[in-house]
Design a protein around this motif. Structure first.
Motif, PDB file in Angstrom:
ATOM      1  N   GLU A  49     -17.629 -12.271  18.270  1.00  0.00           N
ATOM      2  CA  GLU A  49     -16.574 -13.285  18.220  1.00  0.00           C
ATOM      3  C   GLU A  49     -16.564 -14.104  19.508  1.00  0.00           C
ATOM      4  OE1 GLU A  49     -13.980 -15.810  16.819  1.00  0.00           O
ATOM      5  OE2 GLU A  49     -14.894 -14.224  15.614  1.00  0.00           O
ATOM      6  N   ARG A  50     -16.770 -13.450  20.630  1.00  0.00           N
ATOM      7  CA  ARG A  50     -16.811 -14.154  21.916  1.00  0.00           C
ATOM      8  C   ARG A  50     -18.001 -15.110  21.954  1.00  0.00           C
ATOM      9  NH1 ARG A  50     -15.385 -12.411  27.298  1.00  0.00           N
ATOM     10  NH2 ARG A  50     -15.655 -14.242  28.589  1.00  0.00           N
ATOM     11  N   THR A  53     -17.091 -18.104  19.895  1.00  0.00           N
ATOM     12  CA  THR A  53     -16.124 -18.937  20.603  1.00  0.00           C
ATOM     13  C   THR A  53     -16.807 -19.722  21.715  1.00  0.00           C
ATOM     14  OG1 THR A  53     -14.354 -17.374  20.130  1.00  0.00           O
ATOM     15  CG2 THR A  53     -13.990 -18.899  21.941  1.00  0.00           C
TER      16      THR A  53
END
Length: 87
Positions: A49-50, A53
């Protein structure tokens, strides 16, 4: 979502070549071992997810395990990625 129960030492095989084994259970922490082909990226969900992002584009995510050593989306990810890579 498929939900399975496994005990310590038991495994699940995905697509014939990805094997996930329960190594230990201590309280609410489960330790898993993952055997996958070298070309299959394996990340913890929060790291993935990082990456999404930081890159702003899911299509630019790694296609193989060498990606994190070649190009980091963020310098702050270096410790997490090296851990993901088993280094």
């Amino acid at each position: 979502m498929l939900v399975l129960s496994r005990k310590k030492g038991e495994s699940v095989v995905i697509d014939g070549d990805i094997k996930i084994t329960v190594l230990s259970v201590q309280g609410q922490t489960i330790r898993l071992g993952i055997e996958a082909p070298r070309e299959t990226p394996v990340f913890r969900s929060e790291v993935l997810e990082r990456l999404r992002t930081d890159t702003g584009n899911a299509d630019s995510l790694p296609k193989n395990r060498l990606w994190p050593t070649v190009r980091l989306a963020s310098a702050s990810l270096a410790p997490a990625l090296s851990h993901e890579m088993g280094q």
